[in-house]
Design an enzyme around this catalytic site. Structure first.
Site, PDB file in Angstrom:
ATOM      1  N   LYS A   1       1.730  -2.999  -2.503  1.00 19.35           N
ATOM      2  CA  LYS A   1       0.563  -3.445  -1.741  1.00 19.35           C
ATOM      3  C   LYS A   1       0.893  -3.527  -0.259  1.00 19.35           C
ATOM      4  O   LYS A   1       1.989  -3.943   0.122  1.00 19.35           O
ATOM      5  CB  LYS A   1       0.114  -4.801  -2.274  1.00 19.35           C
ATOM      6  CG  LYS A   1      -1.215  -5.311  -1.733  1.00 19.35           C
ATOM      7  CD  LYS A   1      -1.580  -6.620  -2.436  1.00 19.35           C
ATOM      8  CE  LYS A   1      -2.899  -7.181  -1.959  1.00 19.35           C
ATOM      9  NZ  LYS A   1      -3.267  -8.419  -2.692  1.00 19.35           N
TER      10      LYS A   1
ATOM     11  N   SER B   1      -5.893 -11.888  -7.465  1.00 15.92           N
ATOM     12  CA  SER B   1      -5.735 -10.513  -7.011  1.00 15.92           C
ATOM     13  C   SER B   1      -4.752  -9.693  -7.823  1.00 15.92           C
ATOM     14  O   SER B   1      -4.744  -8.464  -7.725  1.00 15.92           O
ATOM     15  CB  SER B   1      -5.289 -10.507  -5.544  1.00 15.92           C
ATOM     16  OG  SER B   1      -6.277 -11.079  -4.720  1.00 15.92           O
TER      17      SER B   1
ATOM     18  N   SER C   1      -7.485  -8.411  -4.660  1.00 16.12           N
ATOM     19  CA  SER C   1      -7.345  -7.563  -3.496  1.00 16.12           C
ATOM     20  C   SER C   1      -6.312  -6.440  -3.692  1.00 16.12           C
ATOM     21  O   SER C   1      -6.217  -5.528  -2.870  1.00 16.12           O
ATOM     22  CB  SER C   1      -6.919  -8.416  -2.290  1.00 16.12           C
ATOM     23  OG  SER C   1      -5.700  -9.101  -2.543  1.00 16.12           O
TER      24      SER C   1
END
Length: 547
Positions: free
Chosen positions: A61, A159, A135
């Site tokens: 990420k 997330s 996310s």
């Protein structure tokens, strides 16, 4: 399986080119760089090193530092180029993993949808009309597409779990503090966790073990006996998408069938705490993390993210102390419910539904809030969690559940979750039939033939121009015919892997069978058969090939 780390990396990049999903990546490393890392891993193996992740491909990420790659947190103007890897990345690389690049995300890890990014929205791998979840959207999709074996995300409000559910993979949210967060752009520093994605539970557990520090907290030793699983009533779960309540009941029933004892729980303190994460003063910590940057009003800020973070700027201190007191009261009530029933874990749907991209565009705040109904409270209450696939809904979409428990119960939750990875059915009509060229894919995923049958007489079968040759099954209704089919049983993760590897124009949909039942199966986009030969009169793929 590729023989070397170099083979695995080359296969990953070939897969990237094949699926054509640039929305997954913010920075994709050049193939030559990844190949050099792979050669180094192969040399280490040849020298006798023990590398538990040798050649495993890794997506990271974009709010987690990768040496030499910009850490953007989903905002180009915020980006900086770190000199060193985050600890979690460094530990996986030391074990032989090879980083492919940084992945797309909801900007500053503020969102559960995967659409709040100047790099573009990330759709679900299983339905391009629906969100991937956030996310950690890109990380989850990279795994679900079969590109990355493992991925790192973060999880503050869900997330690392919501995108796992929407893409039919496993997401582990460890106990707070178990995985170091140095080298991670904070969302809410006191709550943030580095999360792990994988296609199977054992792979996710291995990666988590390798990135974890020696835990300071472990759950007390539990005396032998059946697992006790707290399960709320449907009334307490609230409004959910069609079919989700029934899917949740089926997941709870599978645990009971595996020997677990289901016990009641009052979900009220969990849902009330979940609402506090954004509606209360705790969102002020997001302003502490990146508020000074957001106040610069750079043009690449996502408007929804910027409004949330700026809105936290003027929250008064007395409100934070009041919310802390309220949260402590809710946590006491929640943990008392656990203790009263001697519960080992709480079972919940990961989300109450799966929105479309259009749903999010129409109501970005409301849809996001709904998605966090069950996940938001986990870190506020200092719990561990694991999200796993738990079946397929009537419309063919995946359904996921989440097990949560007190800090230090990570291993226990994984052991319980293993009972939920029960088989799924899939109907095949072409190259995956017994004896056909792609049948080995089903066998390699643990598939088992259940029955030989045919479809309902509502389909046409076409010969596609592919290598190896394969048919396209199209639902036509009137004018259709019955087509030879087999029904196979696969581990639910195996179905996810198979689905992720499907090239267009193939897709997974509900196939109507001769006995009136349905099963997920291979269908073809109607536009792809305009120039294909209609072979329906043969009655099936094998008969056509024989002719």
């Amino acid at each position: 399986m590729p023989a070397t780390a170099l083979d695995r990396v080359r296969d990953a990049y070939a897969r990237i080119a094949h699926v054509r999903r640039p929305d997954v990546w913010i920075t994709l490393r050049p193939l030559a760089e990844a190949e050099e890392d792979a050669r180094a891993v192969d040399r280490r193996l040849a020298a006798g090193e023990q590398l538990p992740l040798a050649g495993r491909t890794l997506a990271v990420k974009a709010n987690i530092d990768i040496a030499g790659i910009p850490t953007t947190a989903g905002c180009p103007s915020y980006g900086y180029r770190p000199a060193a890897d985050a600890t979690a990345v460094a530990r996986l690389k030391a074990a032989g993993a090879i980083v492919l690049g940084s992945t797309n995300m909801d900007q500053f890890a503020t969102g559960l949808v995967g659409t709040r990014s100047p790099y573009g929205a990330v759709p679900s791998v299983l339905d391009p009309a629906r969100v991937a979840g956030g996310s950690s959207s890109g990380s989850a999709v990279a795994v679900a597409l079969g590109i990355a074996d493992l991925a790192l995300g973060t999880d503050t409000a869900g997330s690392g779990r919501v995108p796992a559910a929407f893409n039919n993979i496993v997401g582990l949210k460890p106990s707070r503090g178990l995985v170091p967060t140095d080298g991670v752009v904070p969302a809410c520093a006191s709550l943030d966790c580095v999360s792990v994605f994988a296609r199977t539970l054992p792979e996710a557990e291995l990666a988590l073990a390798l990135v974890s520090s020696p835990p300071g907290r472990r759950a007390p030793h539990r005396s032998p006996g059946p697992w006790r699983i707290a399960v709320p009533t449907n009334a307490q779960l609230g409004e959910m998408d069609d079919g989700w309540a029934e899917a949740f009941e089926a997941a709870a029933a599978r645990l009971a069938a595996a020997g677990a004892r289901l016990v009641p729980v009052d979900l009220t303190p969990f849902t009330e705490a979940a609402a506090m994460l954004y509606e209360g003063a705790f969102v002020a910590e997001r302003y502490t993390a990146v508020g000074a940057f957001v106040d610069k009003e750079t043009p690449d800020l996502d408007p929804t993210v910027a409004s949330i973070i700026r809105g936290a700027r003027d929250i008064p201190a007395h409100r934070l102390f009041a919310d802390q007191a309220r949260l402590a009261e809710l946590r006491t009530r929640a943990m008392a419910g656990f203790a009263a029933e001697e519960a080992d874990a709480l079972l919940l749907p990961t989300t109450p539904g799966h929105p479309t991209l259009a749903d999010v565009a129409a109501d970005p705040i409301g849809v996001n809030a709904r998605l966090g109904r069950f996940t938001n409270s986990t870190n506020l209450f200092d719990l561990a969690a694991v999200a796993v696939p738990a079946g397929v809904l009537k419309d063919g979409h995946p359904f996921g559940v989440m097990l949560t428990g007190p800090a230090g119960t990570d291993d226990r939750l994984a052991r319980i979750a293993a009972h939920l990875t029960t088989p799924a059915r899939i109907a095949v009509v072409g190259a995956h039939l017994t004896g056909q060229p792609l049948n080995h894919e089903l066998l390699a995923l643990g598939g088992r033939l259940l029955s030989r049958t045919s479809t309902a007489p509502v389909y046409r079968l076409f010969a596609l121009r592919t290598d190896p040759p394969k048919p396209g099954l199209v639902h036509t209704g009137q004018g259709g015919t019955a087509v030879e089919a087999e029904v196979w049983e696969l581990p639910v993760q195996g179905l996810g892997i198979l689905t992720a590897a499907l090239p267009r124009p193939m897709a997974i949909g509900r196939v109507e069978l001769a006995d009136g039942t349905t099963a997920p199966g291979f269908l073809c986009e109607p536009g792809a058969v305009q120039d294909a030969e209609d072979i329906s009169h043969h009655g099936g793929w094998r008969a056509y090939r024989s002719s």
